[in-house]
Design a protein around this motif. Structure first.
Motif, PDB file in Angstrom:
ATOM      1  N   THR A 178       0.624   1.494  20.944  1.00 30.89           N
ATOM      2  CA  THR A 178       0.641   0.915  22.286  1.00 30.89           C
ATOM      3  C   THR A 178      -0.639   0.143  22.591  1.00 30.89           C
ATOM      4  N   THR A 179      -1.775   0.775  22.317  1.00 29.37           N
ATOM      5  CA  THR A 179      -3.051   0.139  22.649  1.00 29.37           C
ATOM      6  C   THR A 179      -3.577  -0.801  21.572  1.00 29.37           C
ATOM      7  N   THR A 180      -3.212  -0.533  20.309  1.00 28.92           N
ATOM      8  CA  THR A 180      -3.677  -1.398  19.209  1.00 28.92           C
ATOM      9  C   THR A 180      -2.491  -1.766  18.309  1.00 28.92           C
ATOM     10  N   PRO A 181      -1.492  -2.455  18.841  1.00 28.72           N
ATOM     11  CA  PRO A 181      -0.270  -2.730  18.088  1.00 28.72           C
ATOM     12  C   PRO A 181      -0.474  -3.558  16.821  1.00 28.72           C
ATOM     13  N   GLN A 182      -1.316  -4.557  16.867  1.00 27.40           N
ATOM     14  CA  GLN A 182      -1.494  -5.432  15.708  1.00 27.40           C
ATOM     15  C   GLN A 182      -2.179  -4.695  14.559  1.00 27.40           C
ATOM     16  N   GLN A 183      -3.211  -3.934  14.898  1.00 29.36           N
ATOM     17  CA  GLN A 183      -3.931  -3.196  13.863  1.00 29.36           C
ATOM     18  C   GLN A 183      -3.032  -2.156  13.201  1.00 29.36           C
ATOM     19  N   CYS A 184      -2.227  -1.479  14.004  1.00 32.01           N
ATOM     20  CA  CYS A 184      -1.336  -0.450  13.459  1.00 32.01           C
ATOM     21  C   CYS A 184      -0.203  -1.087  12.644  1.00 32.01           C
ATOM     22  N   GLU A 185       0.315  -2.184  13.114  1.00 27.90           N
ATOM     23  CA  GLU A 185       1.395  -2.875  12.391  1.00 27.90           C
ATOM     24  C   GLU A 185       0.924  -3.297  11.010  1.00 27.90           C
ATOM     25  N   ALA A 186      -0.325  -3.757  10.916  1.00 29.32           N
ATOM     26  CA  ALA A 186      -0.865  -4.188   9.632  1.00 29.32           C
ATOM     27  C   ALA A 186      -0.955  -3.036   8.637  1.00 29.32           C
ATOM     28  N   LEU A 187      -1.172  -1.825   9.138  1.00 30.39           N
ATOM     29  CA  LEU A 187      -1.312  -0.664   8.270  1.00 30.39           C
ATOM     30  C   LEU A 187       0.017  -0.010   7.912  1.00 30.39           C
ATOM     31  N   PHE A 188       1.044  -0.231   8.729  1.00 31.29           N
ATOM     32  CA  PHE A 188       2.322   0.462   8.543  1.00 31.29           C
ATOM     33  C   PHE A 188       3.440  -0.403   7.960  1.00 31.29           C
ATOM     34  N   SER A 189       3.444  -1.690   8.258  1.00 28.89           N
ATOM     35  CA  SER A 189       4.613  -2.522   7.946  1.00 28.89           C
ATOM     36  C   SER A 189       4.899  -2.637   6.456  1.00 28.89           C
ATOM     37  N   ASP A 190       3.866  -2.656   5.633  1.00 34.28           N
ATOM     38  CA  ASP A 190       4.049  -2.821   4.188  1.00 34.28           C
ATOM     39  C   ASP A 190       3.677  -1.565   3.418  1.00 34.28           C
ATOM     40  N   ALA A 191       3.742  -0.412   4.078  1.00 31.35           N
ATOM     41  CA  ALA A 191       3.300   0.833   3.461  1.00 31.35           C
ATOM     42  C   ALA A 191       4.460   1.752   3.092  1.00 31.35           C
ATOM     43  N   LEU A 192       4.394   2.308   1.909  1.00 33.48           N
ATOM     44  CA  LEU A 192       5.311   3.360   1.488  1.00 33.48           C
ATOM     45  C   LEU A 192       4.628   4.700   1.737  1.00 33.48           C
ATOM     46  N   PHE A 193       5.268   5.569   2.482  1.00 29.45           N
ATOM     47  CA  PHE A 193       4.755   6.911   2.724  1.00 29.45           C
ATOM     48  C   PHE A 193       5.382   7.855   1.708  1.00 29.45           C
ATOM     49  N   TRP A 194       4.575   8.375   0.818  1.00 26.83           N
ATOM     50  CA  TRP A 194       5.053   9.255  -0.246  1.00 26.83           C
ATOM     51  C   TRP A 194       4.612  10.687   0.075  1.00 26.83           C
ATOM     52  N   VAL A 195       5.554  11.503   0.502  1.00 26.31           N
ATOM     53  CA  VAL A 195       5.251  12.886   0.863  1.00 26.31           C
ATOM     54  C   VAL A 195       5.656  13.775  -0.297  1.00 26.31           C
ATOM     55  N   GLY A 196       4.673  14.147  -1.105  1.00 23.88           N
ATOM     56  CA  GLY A 196       4.933  14.961  -2.283  1.00 23.88           C
ATOM     57  C   GLY A 196       5.336  16.371  -1.920  1.00 23.88           C
ATOM     58  N   GLU A 197       5.805  17.090  -2.918  1.00 23.27           N
ATOM     59  CA  GLU A 197       6.246  18.456  -2.663  1.00 23.27           C
ATOM     60  C   GLU A 197       5.080  19.283  -2.129  1.00 23.27           C
ATOM     61  N   ILE A 198       5.395  20.168  -1.221  1.00 20.44           N
ATOM     62  CA  ILE A 198       4.395  21.092  -0.694  1.00 20.44           C
ATOM     63  C   ILE A 198       5.127  22.270  -0.043  1.00 20.44           C
ATOM     64  N   GLY A 199       4.530  23.431  -0.135  1.00 20.43           N
ATOM     65  CA  GLY A 199       5.154  24.635   0.409  1.00 20.43           C
ATOM     66  C   GLY A 199       5.172  25.779  -0.585  1.00 20.43           C
ATOM     67  N   ALA A 200       5.126  25.453  -1.870  1.00 23.70           N
ATOM     68  CA  ALA A 200       5.167  26.506  -2.886  1.00 23.70           C
ATOM     69  C   ALA A 200       3.966  27.430  -2.776  1.00 23.70           C
ATOM     70  N   ASN A 201       2.815  26.852  -2.425  1.00 22.80           N
ATOM     71  CA  ASN A 201       1.621  27.687  -2.283  1.00 22.80           C
ATOM     72  C   ASN A 201       1.757  28.690  -1.145  1.00 22.80           C
ATOM     73  N   LYS A 229       0.831  -1.196   0.000  1.00 23.24           N
ATOM     74  CA  LYS A 229       0.000   0.000   0.000  1.00 23.24           C
ATOM     75  C   LYS A 229       0.871   1.254   0.000  1.00 23.24           C
ATOM     76  N   ILE A 230       0.271   2.362  -0.422  1.00 21.41           N
ATOM     77  CA  ILE A 230       0.941   3.663  -0.424  1.00 21.41           C
ATOM     78  C   ILE A 230       0.030   4.680   0.243  1.00 21.41           C
ATOM     79  N   TYR A 231       0.608   5.524   1.085  1.00 23.28           N
ATOM     80  CA  TYR A 231      -0.093   6.668   1.639  1.00 23.28           C
ATOM     81  C   TYR A 231       0.592   7.912   1.097  1.00 23.28           C
ATOM     82  N   ALA A 232      -0.150   8.736   0.376  1.00 24.56           N
ATOM     83  CA  ALA A 232       0.445   9.900  -0.272  1.00 24.56           C
ATOM     84  C   ALA A 232      -0.115  11.201   0.308  1.00 24.56           C
TER      85      ALA A 232
END
Length: 381
Positions: free
Chosen positions: A165-188, A40-43
């Motif tokens: 801390t409180t929901t480690p398994q649920q969070c691990e499932a969402l983060f372990s195989d995820a690429l975080f793509w932070v596109g350019e921002i600031g020009a505006n 998965k990717i989070y952009a």
């Protein structure tokens, strides 16, 4: 993203880079890596990354025809609320990882199995309330990086991830195989405050602080694989060329004052990324050098297959720029060039699919990521 304008026109800029001598086909990009390295990717970002969170009714003024043809004509053959004639860098990234195109967060019916895109056209790094406080509200999109972080938190909660801390398994499932793509921002941020009482130095300080604070939040939540794009040379965009006097030019023929802001902004971000790498040694943090990728294309346009460096493909007025502030792409008086692939700029602020494709190849296959994108893939367990 935006540039600076005497009428404070929100623009949206985002990214571009390359370093190879070949223009890669989508299939070449797609086959370059092992499929499903990431599930998965989070952009995040602005119009250079937005795949549909903004449409004509909500987009920044002057570029508020994104839901009209000829937007999308090259690849999708209809408007998709992307600010281009086709695919964006993030689309080529998804293809390269054998993943579907990222759905916009604002589409409640979208399948979010393979990630979500939180980027918003016209979005700023600094919170909207700053612009309201300083009476800088003309054409300013209310969403900021803080908005995108709020949306991301809501998404996590909807999947049962409260915190590690409180929901480690649920969070691990969402983060372990995820690429975080932070596109350019600031020009505006720089564009909206142009000709206001707020100094560029103040905008730079607040924008880089907001941006790095956002990154810190993602890292604290557990992001393990993060790519961060810098600003492109904003002074090379058609709108910048249109607004700035001919005396304000650098050795590329671009607007020198705007480019200086981008250069310093990027240097501050890179220094902070070095600090984050020490603070989070188990996280892979990659910097995508939009500035040098884009400028490489500008200096070697023919080599990359481009005939028009500054002129917009879709616009009005003809001449060297084919751009008019009140007749932008998608409006009744605007028209599109017959071959967008020969143009770097699509509508005066945003890029053609051909340029985004070139930049994507430079990021994924070239030397414009630090460390290389291949290193990130190799580190993915």
């Amino acid at each position: 993203m935006a540039i600076f304008s005497r009428v404070v026109i929100p623009l949206k800029i985002t990214l571009i880079i390359l370093t190879t001598t070949l223009i890669f086909s989508p299939s070449a990009i797609s086959s370059a890596f092992t499929p499903k390295k990431f599930k998965k990717i989070y952009a995040f970002g602005d119009s250079y990354t937005d795949t549909g969170n903004t449409h004509s009714a909500t987009g920044p003024s002057s570029f508020n025809y994104v839901s009209n043809p000829p937007y999308g004509n090259t690849f999708f053959h209809h408007p998709t609320n992307r600010y281009s004639d086709g695919r964006l860098v993030i689309d080529f990234v998804a293809e390269s990882l054998s993943l579907p195109f990222l759905p916009p967060y604002r589409d409640p019916k979208a399948d979010r199995t393979y990630g979500v895109n939180f980027a918003v056209a016209g979005s700023t790094a600094i919170r909207h309330r700053f612009f309201v406080k300083n009476n800088i509200t003309l054409n300013v999109t209310p969403q900021s990086l803080q908005t995108q972080l709020t949306w991301f938190n809501r998404f996590l909660e909807s999947k049962g991830c409260v915190n590690s801390t409180t929901t480690p398994q649920q969070c691990e499932a969402l983060f372990s195989d995820a690429l975080f793509w932070v596109g350019e921002i600031g020009a505006n941020d720089y564009a909206y405050s142009f000709a206001s009482s707020v100094s560029p130095n103040t905008i730079q300080r607040l924008a880089t602080r907001s941006f790095t604070g956002f990154l810190q939040a993602l890292l604290n939540k557990g992001a393990k694989y993060v790519l961060v794009q810098g600003l492109p040379p904003t002074g090379c965009l058609t709108l910048s060329m249109y607004l700035a006097p001919d005396t304000d030019r650098d050795d590329m023929g671009c607007v020198e004052s705007a480019n200086k802001h981008s250069i310093l902004h990027n240097s501050i971000i890179q220094a902070k990324l070095d600090s984050f790498r020490k603070q989070f040694p188990q996280t892979v943090i990659v910097y995508a050098d939009y500035w040098n990728a884009y400028s490489t294309v500008v200096r070697n346009a023919n080599k990359y297959g481009f005939k028009e460096v500054f002129k917009s493909c879709c616009g009005a007025g003809g001449g060297n720029l084919n751009f008019e502030v009140f007749s932008t792409c998608g409006s009744p008086s605007a028209s599109s060039c017959p071959d967008p692939s020969q143009y770097i700029n699509w509508d005066g602020v945003h890029l053609t699919e051909a340029m985004y494709k070139t930049i994507a190849s430079m990021f994924l296959n070239g030397t414009y990521c630090k460390p290389p994108f291949s290193y990130l893939l190799a580190k993915k367990q």
